[in-house]
Design an enzyme around this catalytic site. Structure first.
Site, short mmCIF file in Angstrom:
data_model
loop_
_atom_site.label_atom_id
_atom_site.label_comp_id
_atom_site.label_asym_id
_atom_site.label_seq_id
_atom_site.Cartn_x
_atom_site.Cartn_y
_atom_site.Cartn_z
N GLU A 1 0.84 -1.19 0.00
CA GLU A 1 0.00 0.00 0.00
C GLU A 1 0.87 1.24 0.00
OE1 GLU A 1 -2.63 -0.52 3.39
OE2 GLU A 1 -4.17 -1.28 2.05
N CYS B 1 3.47 8.83 0.51
CA CYS B 1 4.00 8.02 1.61
C CYS B 1 4.25 6.64 1.03
CB CYS B 1 2.96 7.98 2.72
SG CYS B 1 3.42 6.91 4.07
N CYS C 1 6.22 -5.95 7.54
CA CYS C 1 7.34 -5.46 8.35
C CYS C 1 7.63 -6.51 9.42
CB CYS C 1 6.97 -4.13 9.01
SG CYS C 1 8.30 -3.49 10.05
N CYS D 1 5.83 -3.98 15.92
CA CYS D 1 5.38 -3.00 16.93
C CYS D 1 3.93 -3.34 17.29
CB CYS D 1 5.49 -1.59 16.39
SG CYS D 1 7.18 -1.15 15.96
N CYS E 1 0.83 -1.43 15.66
CA CYS E 1 0.87 -1.11 14.24
C CYS E 1 0.26 -2.22 13.39
CB CYS E 1 2.33 -0.89 13.83
SG CYS E 1 2.56 -0.81 12.04
N CYS F 1 -1.25 6.82 9.99
CA CYS F 1 -0.03 6.21 10.51
C CYS F 1 -0.30 4.88 11.20
CB CYS F 1 0.61 7.13 11.54
SG CYS F 1 1.48 8.42 10.76
S1 SF4 Z 1 5.51 0.93 13.25
FE1 SF4 Z 1 4.84 -0.80 11.98
S2 SF4 Z 1 5.87 -0.51 10.00
FE2 SF4 Z 1 6.91 0.81 11.52
S3 SF4 Z 1 8.61 -0.47 12.31
FE3 SF4 Z 1 6.88 -0.81 13.69
S4 SF4 Z 1 5.86 -2.62 12.85
FE4 SF4 Z 1 7.21 -1.85 11.25
#
Ligand code: SF4
Length: 342
Positions: free
Chosen positions: A94, A107, A114, A118, A121, A334
């Site tokens: 995306e 962006c 990823c 986190c 996220c 975000c």
């Molecule tokens: S916020 Fe999301 S995209 Fe960014 S490093 Fe952490 S897990 Fe990865």
């Protein structure tokens, strides 16, 4: 037979080397081809009409030229547009475009998913598939410009993935986007956002294109940050701040810190005081971001709490702003990027 190069991954110097070396062509051919791709957004050699017919037919044997393909677009009430793009191996990513008339920002993603996980996220929750090539990274920007029908002013590496787990390809994409004979996007209009990968910060401080740096901080102490962002167990706050100070000594650049406000997790007055002492004496700017919930585990801080937090930053002269939310209704804000089934 010469090997096939990924056209969108090449720097201007590489174009020149391949065209004048392997293909024995004059130098000006690199200028012409880069102009078609980066200025006119033409991604089919057959349409590059100032090249001879013979050359147009010859180029596909040496180069592949496939920017990510936009397969779905969603528009938000506030003008933010989110694009689902398909890559040549079928993987999907995306990218988000914030278009405000004279001022637009793309962006872009650096990985499919990823690996850093986190806990707040959506991308992290969804897991990791692979790194993007430099061409897939730069290609997102070009595909959005082609769709928009005009130039985009800014590129931020804040989409899916951690740019500094794919540093070589991210830096190669920056060279392509910023090269004067390529897309010619000013270095001041490019920002890389990291979760705090120390070697990547060092690489960026030595990089020839002085792009801006932002850091997803989200917590002012190691215990809390390691809970929210497992990357902190490998790159502690001390090592991160040390690398950032060195980056600043070398570049003289102000660093932007992203701080997402999660209710009763990282938004207390004590957290604000800890943040001020962490950033004291640095050229720092804090984006205070009301959290966009993607999991039931966390909620957004209340407005009063956010104001109280910011009042402490003001008192200690830490420059900041509460970031206006963009694209939350289409999961483009975000930490919300996650490829869903189409
Ligand atoms: S916020 Fe999301 S995209 Fe960014 S490093 Fe952490 S897990 Fe990865």
């Amino acid at each position: 037979m010469s090997k096939t190069h990924d056209a969108l991954s090449l720097s201007y110097e590489e174009w020149n080397r391949i065209l004048t070396g392997e293909l024995e062509l004059p130098r000006y051919r690199a200028d012409q081809i880069c102009q078609w791709i980066y200025q006119k957004k033409v991604f089919d050699f057959a349409e590059m009409t100032n090249l001879s017919k013979e050359l147009r037919e010859k180029l596909p044997a040496s180069f592949t030229l496939f920017p990510p393909m936009i397969i779905k677009e969603q528009a938000s009430k506030d003008g933010t547009r989110k694009f689902l793009m398909q890559l040549t191996d079928g993987e999907k990513i995306e990218s988000v475009l914030m278009d405000h008339g004279s001022h637009s920002t793309a962006c872009i993603s650096s990985q499919v998913g990823c690996p850093l996980g986190c806990s707040f996220c959506a991308t992290g929750i969804a897991g990791f598939v692979r790194n993007l090539t430099a061409g897939e990274i730069a290609g997102q920007f070009l595909a959005m410009e082609k769709r928009l029908g005009k130039d985009i002013n800014n590129a931020v590496f804040m989409g899916m993935g951690e740019p500094f787990l794919n540093t070589d390809n991210v830096l190669a994409a920056i060279l392509a986007l910023s090269g004067p004979k390529m897309r010619n996007l000013g270095a001041r209009h490019i920002a890389v956002s990291t979760s705090g990968i120390v070697p990547g910060i060092i690489d960026l401080s030595n990089f020839e294109v002085p792009v801006r740096l932002s850091v997803s901080l989200h917590a002012p102490n190691d215990a809390l940050r390691s809970k929210l962002m497992p990357v902190n167990r490998k790159h502690s706050l001390e090592s991160l701040m040390d690398a950032l100070r060195k980056y600043q000594e070398r570049t003289g650049e102000r660093i932007t810190f992203e701080y997402v406000m999660i209710d009763k997790v990282n938004d207390s007055a004590d957290n604000a005081y800890e943040l001020t002492s962490l950033l004291q004496g640095m050229g720092a700017y804090v984006n205070v971001i009301p959290y966009n919930p993607v999991t039931e585990k966390y909620a957004r801080s209340g407005e009063a709490r956010i104001k109280e937090f910011c009042a402490i930053l003001t008192k200690y002269r830490i420059e900041h702003e509460i970031r206006r939310e963009k694209g939350a209704d289409i999961d483009a804000a975000c930490g919300q990027l996650r490829v869903k089934d189409v």
